[in-house]
Design a protein around this motif. Structure first.
Motif, PDB file in Angstrom:
ATOM      1  N   THR A  62      40.439  36.603  49.482  1.00 52.63           N
ATOM      2  CA  THR A  62      41.199  37.532  50.312  1.00 52.63           C
ATOM      3  C   THR A  62      41.097  38.955  49.775  1.00 52.63           C
ATOM      4  OG1 THR A  62      43.337  37.852  51.432  1.00 52.63           O
ATOM      5  CG2 THR A  62      43.404  37.244  49.096  1.00 52.63           C
ATOM      6  N   GLY A  63      41.493  39.927  50.632  1.00 50.15           N
ATOM      7  CA  GLY A  63      41.316  41.310  50.218  1.00 50.15           C
ATOM      8  C   GLY A  63      42.065  42.326  51.032  1.00 50.15           C
ATOM      9  N   HIS A  79      51.073  39.812  53.742  1.00 48.42           N
ATOM     10  CA  HIS A  79      51.228  39.094  52.476  1.00 48.42           C
ATOM     11  C   HIS A  79      52.086  37.835  52.636  1.00 48.42           C
ATOM     12  CE1 HIS A  79      50.569  43.388  51.704  1.00 48.42           C
ATOM     13  NE2 HIS A  79      49.862  43.003  50.657  1.00 48.42           N
ATOM     14  N   GLN A 104      41.343  36.740  44.720  1.00 49.20           N
ATOM     15  CA  GLN A 104      41.273  38.046  45.367  1.00 49.20           C
ATOM     16  C   GLN A 104      39.956  38.721  45.040  1.00 49.20           C
ATOM     17  OE1 GLN A 104      45.356  40.313  45.454  1.00 49.20           O
ATOM     18  NE2 GLN A 104      45.048  39.519  43.404  1.00 49.20           N
ATOM     19  N   LYS A 151      42.990  44.231  45.875  1.00 52.79           N
ATOM     20  CA  LYS A 151      43.908  43.655  44.889  1.00 52.79           C
ATOM     21  C   LYS A 151      45.343  43.956  45.287  1.00 52.79           C
ATOM     22  CE  LYS A 151      45.123  43.756  39.952  1.00 52.79           C
ATOM     23  NZ  LYS A 151      45.060  42.318  39.621  1.00 52.79           N
ATOM     24  N   GLU A 177      50.213  37.275  42.697  1.00 54.67           N
ATOM     25  CA  GLU A 177      49.568  36.782  41.487  1.00 54.67           C
ATOM     26  C   GLU A 177      50.460  35.861  40.667  1.00 54.67           C
ATOM     27  OE1 GLU A 177      47.586  39.875  39.286  1.00 54.67           O
ATOM     28  OE2 GLU A 177      46.717  40.771  41.083  1.00 54.67           O
ATOM     29  N   TYR A 214      47.193  30.834  42.739  1.00 48.69           N
ATOM     30  CA  TYR A 214      46.352  32.001  42.470  1.00 48.69           C
ATOM     31  C   TYR A 214      45.445  31.750  41.276  1.00 48.69           C
ATOM     32  CZ  TYR A 214      44.968  36.794  41.349  1.00 48.69           C
ATOM     33  OH  TYR A 214      44.238  37.927  41.087  1.00 48.69           O
ATOM     34  N   ALA A 217      38.879  40.191  54.197  1.00 48.05           N
ATOM     35  CA  ALA A 217      38.106  40.660  53.042  1.00 48.05           C
ATOM     36  C   ALA A 217      36.648  40.873  53.419  1.00 48.05           C
ATOM     37  CB  ALA A 217      38.217  39.651  51.897  1.00 48.05           C
TER      38      ALA A 217
END
Length: 547
Positions: free
Chosen positions: A211-212, A221, A237, A242, A247, A252, A280
């Protein structure tokens, strides 16, 4: 009700949630600036130049979801082109408003200042077609339709739009029957696309989500994390984007950056037989020169206006609809995957030895507070910074795709103004700082209180690592950096710190954490040969790519 078009435009922008307007005055926008200054719900933020204003507007939009930039015709709007192009590339919605000569001057084809002296007035507007998602020429007849259309386009596509506003149009009164309202959310049926994704998941043995940045752009999110919590899919990521995923989540794995990624993470992703690329893009800087080893045929694109699963392709489906649709998937992954490993631990020494990049980022990891906004410029700061482990409420801003050095200093002005309750922490090198340094003056004037860490390692380190390590084109003039706050008017309001060792850095960081009432400027001196480990590796990939 009768209103000046300039006032109507400000009403619309305010309704869309913009409270600060960035820009530079010029004679073709001055009368319009009166409408900005007079508006009760917006504030004019004057900048030192249009490039800095465009970068500041970008930073503001990344925090608030939309921003506005006002420049003058020709010289002003073209000075902002680099910033607007970066916003387009990285999906940041900015309203780029150009104050233009009067319609009478344009109709007569007069050779006015800031023009090309050819009697043409659409040259610059045509340039913006390639770096904005929509463009409009505002007139008294179309103002109440064109202005909403352009704002809605920026919000829908998360990209800049361009408004050409002749100054006599801005001051013309029109009848406004209906105030602008934010558009109602229109959802599309994506069930067929989601069903196809679910079928792929059922067949996959080692699925993964990459993802991005589009998750950040669209503020998705929470929905993405819900999808992950439901499906138990592991997530990595890209550095381009980022802070797109929490996180702290148990699902993750870390930042995937091709061949330079952590071994366990790299092996899992490269060995995946289904890669859900959600919001992304696989760019060179995010993948260490396209060094990923998974098969492109195993990638499912789930991006905004870019769905691709095998032969099934669509450029119409919106990312928010796709993410919402994914929540209906009835699937739970049963896979083992590597846990996230923090790149920077607390294994360091505080001493009076010269500071290294490695120790710098280890101390930075300890310094960051849970709600900080971290802005890292495209140099040693970015390639060291994107490995920092963030809390769920941190936000990380870089410009990994457009990669314009100097972007982050004015962007920090924008982020800090957008949310003064959060501390903006800038990580930048002195080479980048020199491009846009005047923004410090605007920060001081606005009484903003970011923390600026400036690495002084005597030149363009990224370029040195890619090519010409000892060549003169990677050298820059040495400034007395610690004098800059005083030069720009902050002698008594900015705290300056001189850092040469880990002891100096720890002392400065403690002082900063104890004093949130001031802006802080930290000069961090390191050797020109030193660089973050990731940069040393990625620079080799870039060098090979350029052969």
């Amino acid at each position: 009700m009768k209103k000046r078009i300039g006032t109507y435009l400000m009403d619309c922008i305010s309704t869309a949630g913009v409270e600060k307007i960035f820009g530079v005055p010029g004679d073709f926008n001055l009368a319009f600036l009166d409408d900005i200054v007079a508006h009760p719900d917006v504030e004019w933020i004057g900048n030192t130049n249009e490039l800095n204003a465009s970068y500041a507007a970008d930073g503001y939009a990344r925090m608030k979801g939309l921003s506005a930039l006002v420049t003058t015709f020709g010289v002003g709007e073209l000075s902002a082109v680099n910033g607007i192009a970066g916003s387009y590339a990285e999906r940041v919605p900015v309203l780029a408003i150009t104050g233009a000569p009067t319609t009478a001057v344009e109709s007569a084809g007069k050779y006015v200042h800031h023009s090309l002296g050819e009697g043409t007035f659409d040259d610059y507007r045509n340039m913006f077609k390639y770096i904005t998602t929509a463009q409009g020429y505002i007139t008294p007849e179309n103002a109440t339709t064109e202005i909403p259309r352009l704002i809605n386009a920026a919000l829908a596509e998360k990209r800049p739009v361009h408004m050409h506003l002749p100054i006599d149009t801005a001051t013309t009164e029109i009848e406004v029957d209906t105030p602008y309202q934010l558009p109602e959310t229109q959802t599309e049926d994506v069930s067929d696309y989601v069903s196809a994704v679910e079928q792929q998941l059922e067949q996959a043995k080692q699925p993964v989500i990459l993802t991005g940045h589009e998750i950040n752009s669209f503020g998705l999110h929470e929905q993405l994390e819900q999808f992950v919590e439901k499906t138990h899919l592991p997530v990595a990521q890209l550095s381009l984007g980022k802070s797109a995923f929490n996180e702290e989540s148990e699902y993750y794995m870390g930042v995937y950056d091709g061949e330079v990624a952590e071994d366990d993470l790299r092996q899992y992703v490269d060995g995946s037989d289904l890669i859900l690329l959600i919001g992304a893009k696989l760019t060179d800087s995010a993948t260490a020169g396209f060094s990923y080893q998974f098969d492109d045929a195993d990638v499912v694109n789930l991006n905004h206006r870019n769905f691709k699963l095998g032969d099934r392709v669509s450029d119409e489906i919106a990312l928010p609809d796709l993410i919402q649709g994914l929540l209906d998937i009835d699937y739970v992954a049963d896979v083992s995957f590597p846990a996230h490993k923090a790149a920077y631990d607390d294994d360091y020494e505080i001493n009076d030895e010269p500071l290294t990049q490695q120790t710098y980022f280890k101390l930075m990891q300890q310094f960051i507070q849970p709600t900080d906004v971290i802005i890292a410029d495209q140099g040693t700061s970015f390639f060291g910074g994107y490995d920092l482990t963030l809390s769920a409420n941190n936000k990380f801003i870089g410009q990994a795709l457009w990669g314009s050095i100097g972007y982050t200093l004015p962007a920090t002005l924008g982020t800090q103004i957008a949310d003064p309750s959060r501390r903006s922490v800038l990580l930048i090198g002195e080479g980048s700082l020199q491009l846009t340094v005047q923004s410090i003056a605007t920060m001081i004037r606005q009484d903003s209180k970011p923390v600026l860490f400036v690495i002084n390692n005597d030149g363009y380190t990224v370029e040195r690592k890619i090519h010409g390590e000892k060549e003169p084109y990677n050298d820059i003039s040495m400034w007395d950096y610690q004098m800059l706050p005083a030069v720009f008017g902050g002698k008594d309001t900015v705290k300056v710190h001189d850092v040469q060792t880990s002891q100096d850095l720890k002392t400065a960081m403690d002082a900063i954490n104890d004093d949130a009432s001031h802006m802080h400027f930290v000069e961090v001196k390191m050797t020109k040969e030193d660089a973050p480990a990731k940069l040393n590796k990625i620079a080799k990939s870039f060098a090979n790519q350029n052969k």
